[in-house]
Design an enzyme around this catalytic site. Sequence first.
Site, PDB file in Angstrom:
ATOM      1  N   LYS A   6       0.846  -1.189   0.000  1.00  0.00           N
ATOM      2  CA  LYS A   6       0.000   0.000   0.000  1.00  0.00           C
ATOM      3  C   LYS A   6       0.884   1.243   0.000  1.00  0.00           C
ATOM      4  O   LYS A   6       1.703   1.439   0.880  1.00  0.00           O
ATOM      5  CB  LYS A   6      -0.908   0.000   1.235  1.00  0.00           C
ATOM      6  CG  LYS A   6      -1.775   1.241   1.380  1.00  0.00           C
ATOM      7  CD  LYS A   6      -2.642   1.126   2.634  1.00  0.00           C
ATOM      8  CE  LYS A   6      -3.492   2.357   2.850  1.00  0.00           C
ATOM      9  NZ  LYS A   6      -4.329   2.244   4.071  1.00  0.00           N
ATOM     10  N   ASP A  56     -12.406  -0.928  15.469  1.00  0.00           N
ATOM     11  CA  ASP A  56     -13.540  -0.212  14.849  1.00  0.00           C
ATOM     12  C   ASP A  56     -13.953  -0.936  13.574  1.00  0.00           C
ATOM     13  O   ASP A  56     -13.159  -1.086  12.659  1.00  0.00           O
ATOM     14  CB  ASP A  56     -13.096   1.212  14.526  1.00  0.00           C
ATOM     15  CG  ASP A  56     -14.244   2.069  14.067  1.00  0.00           C
ATOM     16  OD1 ASP A  56     -15.367   1.869  14.536  1.00  0.00           O
ATOM     17  OD2 ASP A  56     -14.012   2.951  13.240  1.00  0.00           O
TER      18      ASP A  56
END
Length: 351
Positions: free
Chosen positions: A54, A141
């Site tokens: 990434k 999350d």
Amino acid sequence: MVYRRWEGMFKNGINLILTLYFFLSLSLQHLNLISMSVSSSAVDFRTGTKVAIKKLHRPFQSELFAKRAYRELRLLKHMKHENVIGLVYVFTADLSLDRFHDFYLVMPFMGTDLGKLMKLQNLSEDKVQFLVYQMLKGLKDLKPGNLAVNQECELKILDFGLARQADSEMTGYVVTRWYRAPEVILSWMHYTQTVDIWSVGCIMVEMLSGKPLFKGNDHLDQLTEIMKITGTPTQDFITKLQSQDAKNYVKSLPKVQKKDLQELFSKVNPQAVTVIECMLLLDPESRVMAAEALTLPYFSEFREPEEETEAQPYDHSVDNSDLSLEQWKRHTFTEILSFQPQVVESRETAL
């Protein structure tokens, strides 16, 4: 001369030869441009394993982006849990701090995310059990797009709550809202771990039913959809709200009775519904904690308590600092230089 420059750059802990070898050992497969990064898959010839690379998109264009990039790097370095994406390697082609503009994160390659998987197939009961069990083991999350899944149904969490800081700037914001706990939607009170338990409950329902449970069009509509199931808050809950405006708003809502989830999901395994009932409670203090949820009968088939390790404490002190863009760059550069990769032998070599 060139060698000396590289040697000086990596004198703080990264092995020069290993770094150069890693650059050469990655076989790029494809590129995919997404909102905040450019991602590619690759093969690490040291181990023969597939990895994901990434490249953050313009990580230092502002203090906010620089802080976010630093935090993502720090968290990836910190994570050492089988159900949370960690960092295989990190590198930059920039040879000095004044030339430092981009860097690359190398992570395990998973193949797809849970959101895409749910669109492609109806998940069997045992897959739902296994996936939710893994979510609880590595809780963060959560929304389906933040949960990476491979062909063996192994799951890793790959988001670290970054979207909480600047929701309006993130893509997928509308979808994210469907999995947010009610106290997060309107910033009612301080968050605890149970905001994520709520997300797990929403995702679990979607895996079992094939559709989102709370599909609100905006903040207030989302809250309305939630209360159609949970019922409107009790007076005890209202007194816990920190904002007087929130208290007044909730008091003004029409009274709605809580739905019986066993009746609502009558075709679902009752043990699964019991898990959902513990998770989708309006009062965050009443929701089940992850460790407690793992002990419920629904997960007994997959439970291995010795593997349910807790993450080591994460130091947020720098993350919460108010620093300049150049200071965030310097901290990020230092974190890259100090990264110590774990060289894991391939299975063939080990045998």
